[in-house]
Design a protein around this motif. Structure first.
Motif, PDB file in Angstrom:
ATOM      1  N   GLN A  91      -3.925 108.896   7.260  1.00 56.47           N
ATOM      2  CA  GLN A  91      -2.777 109.660   6.742  1.00 56.47           C
ATOM      3  C   GLN A  91      -2.979 111.158   6.935  1.00 56.47           C
ATOM      4  O   GLN A  91      -2.802 111.969   6.024  1.00 56.47           O
ATOM      5  CB  GLN A  91      -2.508 109.313   5.287  1.00 56.47           C
ATOM      6  CG  GLN A  91      -2.106 107.853   5.121  1.00 56.47           C
ATOM      7  CD  GLN A  91      -1.643 107.545   3.725  1.00 56.47           C
ATOM      8  OE1 GLN A  91      -2.442 107.529   2.782  1.00 56.47           O
ATOM      9  NE2 GLN A  91      -0.361 107.323   3.578  1.00 56.47           N
ATOM     10  N   LYS A  92      -3.411 111.494   8.151  1.00 57.43           N
ATOM     11  CA  LYS A  92      -3.578 112.894   8.551  1.00 57.43           C
ATOM     12  C   LYS A  92      -2.673 113.177   9.746  1.00 57.43           C
ATOM     13  O   LYS A  92      -2.181 112.260  10.398  1.00 57.43           O
ATOM     14  CB  LYS A  92      -5.036 113.167   8.954  1.00 57.43           C
ATOM     15  CG  LYS A  92      -6.035 112.910   7.845  1.00 57.43           C
ATOM     16  CD  LYS A  92      -5.862 113.902   6.697  1.00 57.43           C
ATOM     17  CE  LYS A  92      -6.764 113.546   5.522  1.00 57.43           C
ATOM     18  NZ  LYS A  92      -6.481 114.362   4.344  1.00 57.43           N
ATOM     19  N   GLY A  93      -2.535 114.469  10.055  1.00 54.25           N
ATOM     20  CA  GLY A  93      -1.758 114.840  11.223  1.00 54.25           C
ATOM     21  C   GLY A  93      -2.551 114.584  12.505  1.00 54.25           C
ATOM     22  O   GLY A  93      -3.768 114.372  12.469  1.00 54.25           O
ATOM     23  N   PHE A  94      -1.828 114.633  13.628  1.00 55.83           N
ATOM     24  CA  PHE A  94      -2.449 114.377  14.936  1.00 55.83           C
ATOM     25  C   PHE A  94      -2.191 115.554  15.865  1.00 55.83           C
ATOM     26  O   PHE A  94      -1.061 116.015  15.999  1.00 55.83           O
ATOM     27  CB  PHE A  94      -1.868 113.104  15.562  1.00 55.83           C
ATOM     28  CG  PHE A  94      -2.371 112.874  16.957  1.00 55.83           C
ATOM     29  CD1 PHE A  94      -3.649 112.388  17.174  1.00 55.83           C
ATOM     30  CD2 PHE A  94      -1.575 113.185  18.052  1.00 55.83           C
ATOM     31  CE1 PHE A  94      -4.136 112.203  18.468  1.00 55.83           C
ATOM     32  CE2 PHE A  94      -2.047 112.998  19.342  1.00 55.83           C
ATOM     33  CZ  PHE A  94      -3.328 112.509  19.550  1.00 55.83           C
ATOM     34  N   LEU A  95      -3.265 116.024  16.502  1.00 54.69           N
ATOM     35  CA  LEU A  95      -3.168 117.133  17.461  1.00 54.69           C
ATOM     36  C   LEU A  95      -3.497 116.613  18.862  1.00 54.69           C
ATOM     37  O   LEU A  95      -4.556 116.010  19.063  1.00 54.69           O
ATOM     38  CB  LEU A  95      -4.159 118.235  17.073  1.00 54.69           C
ATOM     39  CG  LEU A  95      -4.315 119.403  18.058  1.00 54.69           C
ATOM     40  CD1 LEU A  95      -3.034 120.240  18.120  1.00 54.69           C
ATOM     41  CD2 LEU A  95      -5.500 120.282  17.668  1.00 54.69           C
ATOM     42  N   ALA A  96      -2.597 116.891  19.806  1.00 54.12           N
ATOM     43  CA  ALA A  96      -2.821 116.466  21.190  1.00 54.12           C
ATOM     44  C   ALA A  96      -3.579 117.545  21.956  1.00 54.12           C
ATOM     45  O   ALA A  96      -3.106 118.683  22.060  1.00 54.12           O
ATOM     46  CB  ALA A  96      -1.483 116.184  21.867  1.00 54.12           C
ATOM     47  N   ILE A  97      -4.753 117.190  22.456  1.00 54.47           N
ATOM     48  CA  ILE A  97      -5.479 118.082  23.369  1.00 54.47           C
ATOM     49  C   ILE A  97      -5.146 117.601  24.767  1.00 54.47           C
ATOM     50  O   ILE A  97      -5.457 116.468  25.141  1.00 54.47           O
ATOM     51  CB  ILE A  97      -6.998 118.048  23.086  1.00 54.47           C
ATOM     52  CG1 ILE A  97      -7.263 118.563  21.668  1.00 54.47           C
ATOM     53  CG2 ILE A  97      -7.744 118.864  24.130  1.00 54.47           C
ATOM     54  CD1 ILE A  97      -8.719 118.660  21.284  1.00 54.47           C
ATOM     55  N   ARG A  98      -4.472 118.463  25.544  1.00 56.25           N
ATOM     56  CA  ARG A  98      -3.842 118.007  26.778  1.00 56.25           C
ATOM     57  C   ARG A  98      -4.502 118.546  28.025  1.00 56.25           C
ATOM     58  O   ARG A  98      -5.107 119.609  28.021  1.00 56.25           O
ATOM     59  CB  ARG A  98      -2.361 118.434  26.782  1.00 56.25           C
ATOM     60  CG  ARG A  98      -1.568 117.837  25.648  1.00 56.25           C
ATOM     61  CD  ARG A  98      -0.223 117.362  26.104  1.00 56.25           C
ATOM     62  NE  ARG A  98      -0.309 116.348  27.134  1.00 56.25           N
ATOM     63  CZ  ARG A  98       0.729 115.782  27.723  1.00 56.25           C
ATOM     64  NH1 ARG A  98       1.949 116.182  27.395  1.00 56.25           N
ATOM     65  NH2 ARG A  98       0.577 114.848  28.622  1.00 56.25           N
ATOM     66  N   LYS A  99      -4.358 117.788  29.095  1.00 56.08           N
ATOM     67  CA  LYS A  99      -4.723 118.341  30.396  1.00 56.08           C
ATOM     68  C   LYS A  99      -3.733 119.450  30.708  1.00 56.08           C
ATOM     69  O   LYS A  99      -2.554 119.349  30.358  1.00 56.08           O
ATOM     70  CB  LYS A  99      -4.679 117.250  31.449  1.00 56.08           C
ATOM     71  CG  LYS A  99      -5.842 116.284  31.240  1.00 56.08           C
ATOM     72  CD  LYS A  99      -5.798 115.110  32.168  1.00 56.08           C
ATOM     73  CE  LYS A  99      -6.963 114.213  31.838  1.00 56.08           C
ATOM     74  NZ  LYS A  99      -6.640 112.798  31.854  1.00 56.08           N
ATOM     75  N   GLY A 146     -18.433 115.632  29.524  1.00 54.61           N
ATOM     76  CA  GLY A 146     -17.792 116.905  29.880  1.00 54.61           C
ATOM     77  C   GLY A 146     -16.449 117.109  29.189  1.00 54.61           C
ATOM     78  O   GLY A 146     -16.146 118.211  28.706  1.00 54.61           O
ATOM     79  N   THR A 147     -15.655 116.053  29.118  1.00 54.16           N
ATOM     80  CA  THR A 147     -14.325 116.157  28.508  1.00 54.16           C
ATOM     81  C   THR A 147     -14.447 116.454  27.013  1.00 54.16           C
ATOM     82  O   THR A 147     -13.789 117.356  26.489  1.00 54.16           O
ATOM     83  CB  THR A 147     -13.554 114.835  28.724  1.00 54.16           C
ATOM     84  OG1 THR A 147     -13.542 114.539  30.121  1.00 54.16           O
ATOM     85  CG2 THR A 147     -12.142 114.927  28.200  1.00 54.16           C
ATOM     86  N   MET A 148     -15.306 115.698  26.336  1.00 56.67           N
ATOM     87  CA  MET A 148     -15.454 115.886  24.889  1.00 56.67           C
ATOM     88  C   MET A 148     -16.059 117.260  24.579  1.00 56.67           C
ATOM     89  O   MET A 148     -15.666 117.924  23.614  1.00 56.67           O
ATOM     90  CB  MET A 148     -16.305 114.758  24.306  1.00 56.67           C
ATOM     91  CG  MET A 148     -16.432 114.790  22.801  1.00 56.67           C
ATOM     92  SD  MET A 148     -14.835 114.788  21.916  1.00 56.67           S
ATOM     93  CE  MET A 148     -14.318 113.076  22.058  1.00 56.67           C
ATOM     94  N   GLN A 149     -16.997 117.706  25.415  1.00 50.06           N
ATOM     95  CA  GLN A 149     -17.592 119.025  25.166  1.00 50.06           C
ATOM     96  C   GLN A 149     -16.538 120.128  25.287  1.00 50.06           C
ATOM     97  O   GLN A 149     -16.559 121.108  24.538  1.00 50.06           O
ATOM     98  CB  GLN A 149     -18.757 119.263  26.127  1.00 50.06           C
ATOM     99  CG  GLN A 149     -20.006 118.499  25.696  1.00 50.06           C
ATOM    100  CD  GLN A 149     -21.077 118.417  26.768  1.00 50.06           C
ATOM    101  OE1 GLN A 149     -20.789 118.569  27.957  1.00 50.06           O
ATOM    102  NE2 GLN A 149     -22.302 118.163  26.370  1.00 50.06           N
ATOM    103  N   ALA A 150     -15.607 119.975  26.208  1.00 49.58           N
ATOM    104  CA  ALA A 150     -14.526 120.966  26.331  1.00 49.58           C
ATOM    105  C   ALA A 150     -13.637 120.955  25.086  1.00 49.58           C
ATOM    106  O   ALA A 150     -13.232 122.005  24.580  1.00 49.58           O
ATOM    107  CB  ALA A 150     -13.702 120.686  27.586  1.00 49.58           C
ATOM    108  N   ALA A 151     -13.346 119.764  24.590  1.00 51.57           N
ATOM    109  CA  ALA A 151     -12.524 119.661  23.374  1.00 51.57           C
ATOM    110  C   ALA A 151     -13.259 120.294  22.188  1.00 51.57           C
ATOM    111  O   ALA A 151     -12.658 120.981  21.362  1.00 51.57           O
ATOM    112  CB  ALA A 151     -12.202 118.195  23.087  1.00 51.57           C
ATOM    113  N   ILE A 152     -14.561 120.060  22.119  1.00 51.29           N
ATOM    114  CA  ILE A 152     -15.369 120.665  21.044  1.00 51.29           C
ATOM    115  C   ILE A 152     -15.263 122.189  21.122  1.00 51.29           C
ATOM    116  O   ILE A 152     -15.077 122.873  20.106  1.00 51.29           O
ATOM    117  CB  ILE A 152     -16.841 120.197  21.162  1.00 51.29           C
ATOM    118  CG1 ILE A 152     -16.964 118.715  20.788  1.00 51.29           C
ATOM    119  CG2 ILE A 152     -17.763 121.064  20.299  1.00 51.29           C
ATOM    120  CD1 ILE A 152     -18.315 118.084  21.119  1.00 51.29           C
ATOM    121  N   GLN A 153     -15.367 122.723  22.334  1.00 49.26           N
ATOM    122  CA  GLN A 153     -15.271 124.185  22.489  1.00 49.26           C
ATOM    123  C   GLN A 153     -13.913 124.710  22.032  1.00 49.26           C
ATOM    124  O   GLN A 153     -13.826 125.749  21.386  1.00 49.26           O
ATOM    125  CB  GLN A 153     -15.538 124.570  23.943  1.00 49.26           C
ATOM    126  CG  GLN A 153     -17.024 124.577  24.271  1.00 49.26           C
ATOM    127  CD  GLN A 153     -17.263 124.847  25.742  1.00 49.26           C
ATOM    128  OE1 GLN A 153     -16.979 124.002  26.591  1.00 49.26           O
ATOM    129  NE2 GLN A 153     -17.755 126.031  26.052  1.00 49.26           N
TER     130      GLN A 153
END
Ligand code: PRP
Ligand code: ADE
Length: 215
Positions: A91-99, A146-153
């Motif tokens: 029951q939280k919001g959702f944020l799209a991290i997009r290409k 690599g993808t997750m590390q970019a999202a973390i940044q």
């Protein structure tokens, strides 16, 4: 009774075993049949199975139930499926991290390299991550990391806190190990199956009777 459209899919995609062992739904994944350019498994087949998807979400959330989480972020594209389902469950919001190139708003961008060794860019809207916001990052898979590390940044550069990282599989790669050492993580793969996942080859594929190729 068979669900609508069941004749279009291999029948066993609907099967729910009487005893649902940890990670049972991983056997619903399909193998790569596209040739050596695609060193992939296909978790999206397990999403077709209602109980499989539900048990997968439950397993991914298991370490996080007691944790404060403000927002769930999912990574383009397949991470949207699990991310949105997890956000809804919490029951939280959702944020799209997009290409890069798809969001028609102001964005922060982050270059990265993934399993394909190609340079890519991902982006996130500028108005969502605030200092101290606790974000649970979700993706379908972590191969090189690599993808997750970019999202973390993207989260941390805005002062957000990575409350956790969840993916069906976090491969035993340098990047995968780094993420698991730095952040609270969850994945669905029992230890004894990890070697099969690292090699992108599951024993369960043989029961599908499908041809598959490996890299
Ligand atoms: O750990 P890495 O080596 O960075 O790879 C992991 C990423 O690769 C896949 O996404 P991809 O962009 O290939 O495809 P998708 O759009 O189907 O999610 C997967 O869903 C992860 O996002
Ligand atoms: N080997 C793999 N299988 C499924 N999804 C992936 N995403 C990145 N690598 C993957």
């Amino acid at each position: 009774m068979d669900p609508p459209g069941s004749r279009l899919l291999p029948r066993d995609v609907w099967r729910i075993p009487k005893t649902r062992e940890k990670g049972w739904y991983l056997a619903l994944m399909a193998p790569n049949v596209k040739g050596p350019g695609y060193c992939w498994l296909d978790p999206s087949r397990l999403y077709c199975n209602q109980q499989g998807l539900q048990d997968c979400i439950t397993d991914l959330l298991q370490p996080f139930w007691e944790d404060p989480i403000d927002l769930v972020a999912g990574i383009d594209a397949m991470g949207f499926i699990l991310g949105a389902a997890i956000a809804n469950t919490l029951q939280k919001g959702f944020l799209a991290i997009r290409k890069a190139g798809h969001l028609c708003v102001e964005t922060y961008t982050q270059p990265y390299t993934d399993y394909s060794s190609r340079q890519k860019v991902m982006e996130v809207r500028t108005d969502a991550i605030t200092p101290g916001l606790r974000v649970l990052l979700v993706d379908q898979w972590i191969e090189t990391g690599g993808t997750m590390q970019a999202a973390i940044q993207l989260v941390e550069q805005r002062g957000g806190i990575v409350a956790g990282v969840a993916a069906i599989c976090i491969e035993d790669s340098e990047g995968g190990r780094w993420i698991q050492a730095q952040y609270k993580c969850s994945h669905c793969v029992p230890n004894h199956l990890m070697p099969q996942f690292n090699q992108h080859q599951l024993e369960s594929f043989s029961t599908l009777g499908m041809r598959h190729s490996l890299v």
